[in-house]
Design a protein around this motif. Structure first.
Motif, PDB file in Angstrom:
ATOM      1  N   LEU A 106     -40.806  27.432  19.539  1.00 44.12           N
ATOM      2  CA  LEU A 106     -41.135  26.298  20.460  1.00 44.12           C
ATOM      3  C   LEU A 106     -40.484  26.551  21.584  1.00 44.12           C
ATOM      4  CD1 LEU A 106     -39.605  23.387  17.992  1.00 44.12           C
ATOM      5  CD2 LEU A 106     -42.016  23.563  19.093  1.00 44.12           C
ATOM      6  N   PHE A 107     -39.404  27.570  21.991  1.00 45.04           N
ATOM      7  CA  PHE A 107     -38.646  27.636  23.201  1.00 45.04           C
ATOM      8  C   PHE A 107     -39.535  29.011  23.587  1.00 45.04           C
ATOM      9  CE2 PHE A 107     -36.117  24.640  21.611  1.00 45.04           C
ATOM     10  CZ  PHE A 107     -35.854  23.504  22.768  1.00 45.04           C
ATOM     11  N   ALA A 108     -40.441  29.546  23.287  1.00 45.43           N
ATOM     12  CA  ALA A 108     -40.987  30.982  23.576  1.00 45.43           C
ATOM     13  C   ALA A 108     -41.277  30.829  25.148  1.00 45.43           C
ATOM     14  CB  ALA A 108     -41.992  31.643  22.731  1.00 45.43           C
ATOM     15  N   VAL A 152     -42.773  35.538  15.396  1.00 46.10           N
ATOM     16  CA  VAL A 152     -42.862  34.447  16.262  1.00 46.10           C
ATOM     17  C   VAL A 152     -42.578  35.170  17.587  1.00 46.10           C
ATOM     18  CG1 VAL A 152     -41.961  32.477  14.629  1.00 46.10           C
ATOM     19  CG2 VAL A 152     -40.091  33.946  15.919  1.00 46.10           C
ATOM     20  N   SER A 153     -41.970  36.477  17.854  1.00 46.19           N
ATOM     21  CA  SER A 153     -41.980  37.110  19.126  1.00 46.19           C
ATOM     22  C   SER A 153     -43.276  37.271  19.645  1.00 46.19           C
ATOM     23  CB  SER A 153     -41.074  38.231  19.085  1.00 46.19           C
ATOM     24  OG  SER A 153     -39.871  38.025  18.525  1.00 46.19           O
ATOM     25  N   TYR A 154     -44.142  37.519  18.843  1.00 47.53           N
ATOM     26  CA  TYR A 154     -45.373  38.018  19.302  1.00 47.53           C
ATOM     27  C   TYR A 154     -46.411  36.984  19.306  1.00 47.53           C
ATOM     28  CZ  TYR A 154     -44.047  42.691  18.687  1.00 47.53           C
ATOM     29  OH  TYR A 154     -43.410  44.179  18.509  1.00 47.53           O
ATOM     30  N   THR A 155     -46.592  36.077  18.402  1.00 45.30           N
ATOM     31  CA  THR A 155     -47.540  34.824  18.201  1.00 45.30           C
ATOM     32  C   THR A 155     -47.049  33.567  17.999  1.00 45.30           C
ATOM     33  OG1 THR A 155     -47.464  35.389  15.774  1.00 45.30           O
ATOM     34  CG2 THR A 155     -49.095  36.613  16.907  1.00 45.30           C
ATOM     35  N   GLY A 156     -45.731  33.352  18.272  1.00 50.20           N
ATOM     36  CA  GLY A 156     -45.232  31.876  18.765  1.00 50.20           C
ATOM     37  C   GLY A 156     -45.530  31.222  17.349  1.00 50.20           C
ATOM     38  N   LEU A 157     -46.204  30.018  17.780  1.00 53.10           N
ATOM     39  CA  LEU A 157     -46.576  28.703  16.840  1.00 53.10           C
ATOM     40  C   LEU A 157     -47.768  29.323  15.931  1.00 53.10           C
ATOM     41  CD1 LEU A 157     -45.837  25.919  19.103  1.00 53.10           C
ATOM     42  CD2 LEU A 157     -44.668  26.480  17.360  1.00 53.10           C
ATOM     43  N   LYS A 158     -48.397  30.242  16.516  1.00 56.82           N
ATOM     44  CA  LYS A 158     -49.567  30.567  15.435  1.00 56.82           C
ATOM     45  C   LYS A 158     -48.862  31.576  14.597  1.00 56.82           C
ATOM     46  CE  LYS A 158     -52.612  29.801  19.538  1.00 56.82           C
ATOM     47  NZ  LYS A 158     -51.821  29.739  20.409  1.00 56.82           N
ATOM     48  N   THR A 159     -47.890  31.910  14.328  1.00 53.65           N
ATOM     49  CA  THR A 159     -47.348  32.971  13.371  1.00 53.65           C
ATOM     50  C   THR A 159     -47.693  32.504  12.018  1.00 53.65           C
ATOM     51  OG1 THR A 159     -45.659  33.539  14.821  1.00 53.65           O
ATOM     52  CG2 THR A 159     -45.563  34.086  12.387  1.00 53.65           C
ATOM     53  N   SER A 172     -42.179  35.762  23.337  1.00 51.69           N
ATOM     54  CA  SER A 172     -40.688  35.861  23.689  1.00 51.69           C
ATOM     55  C   SER A 172     -40.326  37.233  23.510  1.00 51.69           C
ATOM     56  CB  SER A 172     -39.988  34.884  22.564  1.00 51.69           C
ATOM     57  OG  SER A 172     -38.706  34.841  22.860  1.00 51.69           O
ATOM     58  N   TYR A 173     -40.214  37.858  24.784  1.00 46.06           N
ATOM     59  CA  TYR A 173     -39.497  39.181  24.710  1.00 46.06           C
ATOM     60  C   TYR A 173     -38.028  39.097  24.592  1.00 46.06           C
ATOM     61  CZ  TYR A 173     -39.207  44.257  25.997  1.00 46.06           C
ATOM     62  OH  TYR A 173     -39.115  45.451  25.659  1.00 46.06           O
TER      63      TYR A 173
END
Length: 508
Positions: A266-268, A428-435, A282-283
């Motif tokens: 959510l905060f990425a 989630v670091s890579y694909t966020g909400l689509k994970t 989110s690096y």
């Protein structure tokens, strides 16, 4: 009766005060070499020293810590120190911390110590903040339970006072930003709300004059590839929350660890590195995967039977130390064992024993996704603009400060496996909400978590649910702030990373 958050503010101020004395750094290369030689085999096999579980009581009562400053610490003292944070629900408070990147508006380079010094002195002279000094250098200011301090690369941090509502928390943030803006505008300095520096390398980042950071800077490259990135190029927002009992702490800790990847998604807000996109959303969260595995992670053992204050103490005791603070001096204790020190076996201080102050400092040098002290710290979110600073505590207060919401959140995560939690955290670091998650996505989980949080805030009855609106919009669209920034970078910005310094991410 002093609540745990008041204690937290007091202990933080005392810790800062200790940092403020002139700090010369002693080294202990021979001692560290001996320690590492004797643990090298275990590290090779398991990635961290094997835990030595101390026999413990099945249940630990919440109680005050009464050990004297000159008494030898016992294992029970360490456990009771954390347990003394228990407090009744009516005394629970909310403590919000946020960091931001200061930059010079003429060339977007990072704000150095001269600018930091001018800002801190401006807060002192114009708004009545008290200075925090280290030697002759001002390294922070404090006022009414709040403090403004510096991260290693000059990231500007507000640690808020313990407050009883989100409205007061957001007002506190707004007041802080107004004060800093009033001074920064005259200096041609701005502040950027991102989770990772989009432009400047570690070598191009100023180093703040704080003694303990010298020890950490030298040690980090020996235990991970991204520790210096964490120190100098990341910014976060976190919330500190109370618990009523050991069981309440365990439930909150399990919910916090399980749902932390949802907060990360959510905060990425850190899709850029070295002037360009890097393929992650989110690096900042990615950096923690190879910072120092001894003291980071999602603590899968928290979900095992027997979890309590004592089990957390067992883990922290086996995390290698960073430093010992004595008589205004930071002694380099990297790699040494707090457990051995309790037995009088610290080679830096032969025959001497640690104090509760030493234990408090050691607790602050572990960095899991949720950290336990006398309160719980939710640490999984990228920093962002003003609205996001208020949204982070809203999410967790809604989930954990209402009994029905907490029960529903606990039921939501109760059958998730360690493998599922780890895969979601990595994804989630890579694909966020689509994970992906169990035939759906993290977006589905985020919508469910926000529904629970909204209900919790509504039942608090003071209109705090308004602070979830920005998160709700992201959850419904499936687009994180990082996704939106990438669209701008590839569209209207035409690949010019400098445009980020003119975007809504600029706090002022």
């Amino acid at each position: 009766q002093v609540g745990s958050f008041v204690c937290w503010a007091s202990f933080r101020d005392r810790h800062i005060a200790m940092e403020c004395m002139r700090a010369d750094i002693f080294t202990a290369h021979s001692a560290r070499a001996h320690f590492r030689a004797n643990t090298a085999g275990l590290r090779a096999a398991f990635g961290r020293p094997a835990a030595r579980l101390t026999p413990r009581r099945a249940k630990v009562a919440c109680s005050a810590t009464t050990v004297g400053s000159n008494e030898k610490l016992k294992y029970e003292d360490l456990v009771n120190y954390i347990g003394s944070g228990c407090k009744p629900k009516e005394e629970w408070r909310i403590g919000t911390e946020h960091e931001k990147f200061g930059f010079k508006t003429k060339d977007f380079s990072r704000m150095g110590y001269p600018e930091v010094q001018q800002l801190l002195n401006g807060l002192r002279t114009r708004f009545g903040w008290e200075p925090i000094m280290e030697g002759e250098n001002i390294i922070g200011v404090k006022l009414d339970g709040q403090s403004v301090t510096l991260e290693p690369g000059g990231q500007f941090e507000l640690s808020g006072a313990p407050l009883d509502s989100l409205h007061k928390t957001c007002a506190e943030v707004n007041s802080h930003l107004y004060q800093v803006k009033a001074i920064a505008e005259e200096m041609d300095v701005g502040f950027l709300g991102l989770g990772f520096d989009p432009k400047w390398a570690v070598s191009e980042t100023p180093v703040m004059p704080k003694g303990r950071y010298g020890i950490m800077k030298a040690y980090m490259p020996t235990v991970g590839s991204m520790g210096l990135d964490m120190m100098f190029r990341t910014c976060t927002v976190q919330v500190n929350l109370d618990f009523s009992s050991e069981q309440d702490m365990v439930e909150k800790l399990r919910i916090g660890l399980a749902l932390q990847p949802i907060a990360t998604a959510l905060f990425a807000n850190s899709p850029f590195k070295d002037n360009a996109p890097h393929g992650l959303l989110s690096y900042r969260s990615h950096v923690w995967k190879d910072t120092d595995n001894d003291r980071t992670g999602d603590l899968p053992w928290v979900f095992e039977d027997g979890m309590g204050f004592a089990r957390y103490v067992d883990w922290v005791l086996d995390v290698p130390m960073y430093f010992i603070y004595r008589n205004g001096v930071y002694m380099d204790a990297t790699g040494l064992s707090f457990r051995d020190w309790m037995e009088g076996k610290c080679p830096l201080l032969p025959g001497e024993y640690p104090t509760l102050d030493d234990w408090e400092q050691h607790l602050s040098t572990v960095f899991p996704e949720v950290r336990l002290k006398k309160f719980l710290e939710m640490r999984g979110a990228d920093s962002g603009p003003f609205g996001r600073i208020c949204a982070l505590p809203a999410l967790w207060v809604g989930l954990l400060y209402d009994d029905a919401a907490q029960a529903e959140a606990l039921a939501m995560v109760s059958d998730w496996t360690a493998e599922e939690r780890a895969a979601m955290k990595a994804g989630v670091s890579y694909t966020g909400l689509k994970t992906p998650f169990r035939g759906g996505t993290v977006q589905d989980l985020a919508l469910d978590a926000l529904r629970i949080a909204r209900g919790g805030l509504e039942r608090r009855g003071i209109g705090e649910e308004v602070f979830l609106k920005t998160l709700q919009a992201n959850a419904e669209s499936g687009m994180t702030m990082a996704d939106e920034l990438l669209l701008k970078y590839n569209g209207e910005w035409e690949g010019n990373i400098n445009r980020v310094y003119q975007d809504d991410l600029v706090i002022y």
